[in-house]
Design a protein around this motif. Structure first.
Motif, short mmCIF file in Angstrom:
data_model
loop_
_atom_site.label_atom_id
_atom_site.label_comp_id
_atom_site.label_asym_id
_atom_site.label_seq_id
_atom_site.Cartn_x
_atom_site.Cartn_y
_atom_site.Cartn_z
N LEU A 35 80.60 -42.16 70.87
CA LEU A 35 79.50 -41.33 70.39
C LEU A 35 78.25 -42.18 70.16
O LEU A 35 78.33 -43.26 69.59
CB LEU A 35 79.87 -40.63 69.08
CG LEU A 35 80.99 -39.61 69.16
CD1 LEU A 35 81.30 -39.06 67.78
CD2 LEU A 35 80.62 -38.48 70.09
N ALA A 36 77.11 -41.69 70.64
CA ALA A 36 75.82 -42.34 70.41
C ALA A 36 74.92 -41.34 69.70
O ALA A 36 74.80 -40.20 70.12
CB ALA A 36 75.21 -42.77 71.73
N ARG A 37 74.29 -41.79 68.61
CA ARG A 37 73.43 -40.89 67.84
C ARG A 37 72.15 -40.61 68.60
O ARG A 37 71.47 -41.51 69.07
CB ARG A 37 73.10 -41.51 66.49
CG ARG A 37 72.38 -40.56 65.57
CD ARG A 37 72.42 -41.04 64.14
NE ARG A 37 71.71 -42.28 63.94
CZ ARG A 37 70.45 -42.35 63.53
NH1 ARG A 37 69.77 -41.25 63.29
NH2 ARG A 37 69.88 -43.51 63.36
N CYS A 38 71.81 -39.34 68.74
CA CYS A 38 70.58 -38.94 69.42
C CYS A 38 69.41 -39.10 68.46
O CYS A 38 69.48 -38.68 67.31
CB CYS A 38 70.68 -37.49 69.90
SG CYS A 38 71.93 -37.26 71.16
N LEU A 39 68.34 -39.70 68.95
CA LEU A 39 67.17 -39.97 68.12
C LEU A 39 65.99 -39.13 68.59
O LEU A 39 65.86 -38.84 69.77
CB LEU A 39 66.79 -41.45 68.23
CG LEU A 39 67.87 -42.47 67.91
CD1 LEU A 39 67.36 -43.88 68.17
CD2 LEU A 39 68.33 -42.34 66.47
N ASN A 40 65.10 -38.80 67.63
CA ASN A 40 63.85 -38.16 68.03
C ASN A 40 62.90 -39.25 68.53
O ASN A 40 63.20 -40.45 68.41
CB ASN A 40 63.24 -37.35 66.88
CG ASN A 40 62.92 -38.21 65.67
OD1 ASN A 40 62.64 -39.39 65.78
ND2 ASN A 40 62.97 -37.60 64.49
N GLN A 41 61.76 -38.88 69.07
CA GLN A 41 60.88 -39.84 69.73
C GLN A 41 60.37 -40.91 68.77
O GLN A 41 60.34 -42.10 69.13
CB GLN A 41 59.71 -39.11 70.41
CG GLN A 41 58.93 -39.96 71.36
CD GLN A 41 59.77 -40.46 72.52
OE1 GLN A 41 60.69 -39.79 72.99
NE2 GLN A 41 59.48 -41.64 72.99
N GLU A 43 61.71 -42.01 65.89
CA GLU A 43 62.81 -42.89 65.49
C GLU A 43 63.24 -43.77 66.67
O GLU A 43 63.59 -44.94 66.48
CB GLU A 43 63.98 -42.02 65.01
CG GLU A 43 65.01 -42.76 64.23
CD GLU A 43 66.09 -41.84 63.70
OE1 GLU A 43 66.91 -42.34 62.91
OE2 GLU A 43 66.11 -40.64 64.06
N ALA A 44 63.20 -43.22 67.88
CA ALA A 44 63.57 -43.98 69.06
C ALA A 44 62.64 -45.16 69.28
O ALA A 44 63.09 -46.27 69.58
CB ALA A 44 63.56 -43.07 70.29
N MET A 48 63.84 -49.00 69.18
CA MET A 48 63.64 -49.76 70.41
C MET A 48 62.83 -51.03 70.11
O MET A 48 63.19 -52.11 70.58
CB MET A 48 62.93 -48.89 71.45
CG MET A 48 62.81 -49.54 72.79
SD MET A 48 62.23 -48.42 74.07
CE MET A 48 60.81 -47.67 73.32
N GLU A 49 61.77 -50.91 69.33
CA GLU A 49 60.96 -52.08 68.99
C GLU A 49 61.75 -53.06 68.13
O GLU A 49 61.64 -54.27 68.29
CB GLU A 49 59.68 -51.65 68.29
CG GLU A 49 58.69 -51.00 69.24
CD GLU A 49 57.43 -50.51 68.53
OE1 GLU A 49 57.37 -50.57 67.28
OE2 GLU A 49 56.52 -50.07 69.24
N GLU A 50 62.57 -52.53 67.23
CA GLU A 50 63.38 -53.38 66.37
C GLU A 50 64.35 -54.22 67.20
O GLU A 50 64.44 -55.44 67.03
CB GLU A 50 64.15 -52.49 65.39
CG GLU A 50 65.13 -53.20 64.50
CD GLU A 50 65.93 -52.20 63.67
OE1 GLU A 50 67.11 -52.47 63.46
OE2 GLU A 50 65.36 -51.18 63.25
N TRP A 74 68.68 -41.25 73.65
CA TRP A 74 67.66 -40.22 73.78
C TRP A 74 67.40 -40.03 75.25
O TRP A 74 67.81 -40.86 76.08
CB TRP A 74 66.40 -40.50 72.97
CG TRP A 74 65.58 -41.68 73.39
CD1 TRP A 74 64.51 -41.68 74.22
CD2 TRP A 74 65.75 -43.04 72.97
NE1 TRP A 74 64.00 -42.94 74.35
CE2 TRP A 74 64.75 -43.80 73.59
CE3 TRP A 74 66.65 -43.70 72.14
CZ2 TRP A 74 64.63 -45.17 73.41
CZ3 TRP A 74 66.52 -45.06 71.97
CH2 TRP A 74 65.53 -45.77 72.59
N LEU A 75 66.78 -38.93 75.59
CA LEU A 75 66.69 -38.53 76.99
C LEU A 75 65.92 -39.52 77.86
O LEU A 75 66.31 -39.78 78.98
CB LEU A 75 66.06 -37.14 77.11
CG LEU A 75 66.90 -36.00 76.53
CD1 LEU A 75 66.15 -34.69 76.61
CD2 LEU A 75 68.23 -35.91 77.24
#
Length: 130
Positions: A35-41, A43-44, A48-50, A74-75
């Motif tokens: 399972l991978a948690r889906c993120l909104n834009q 949070e994504a 990603m930067e982190e 995320w998509l």
């Protein structure tokens, strides 16, 4: 996507078959069941930067693969990760040290065939080597 899962229709079944909601959080189930948690834009971008700041300059898998291993989804993950990597000035200066070393150490791959044409030993002739 949450609306499609909570109120499914026959037309959405193929699209939602890999998603599941656990305690109000949307997850994507990969083909191996992880399972991978889906993120909104927003949070994504933060995640990603982190991860990019931690791994920038380190050889290894692509940024999008690192995000998947961290358990995020995320998509547009592939496109966003490629764009961040392309826009990072430090990443543009990085090179693959293995490729750089190989470029200086690799001989001409045609040399056994050139030797054969010059009348010496055939490339696969083991009897002449003994």
């Amino acid at each position: 996507m949450i609306d499609k899962i909570t109120k499914p229709k026959m037309t959405h079944l193929k699209e939602i078959q890999h998603y599941v909601i656990i305690e109000g959080t949307l997850y994507y189930r990969s083909s191996d069941g992880v399972l991978a948690r889906c993120l909104n834009q927003e949070e994504a971008v933060n995640r990603m930067e982190e991860i990019h700041n931690i791994t920038c300059g380190i050889e290894g898998p692509k940024l999008s693969r690192r995000l998947q291993r961290a358990g995020y989804c995320w998509l547009e993950m592939e496109e966003d990760a490629a764009k961040l990597k392309r826009d990072c000035p430090h990443c543009q200066l990085m090179f693959n040290s293995t490729e750089a070393i190989l470029m200086t150490e690799v001989d001409d791959w045609r040399w056994p065939y050139k030797e054969y044409l010059r009348g010496k030993v055939a490339p696969c002739d083991k009897k002449q080597k003994e």
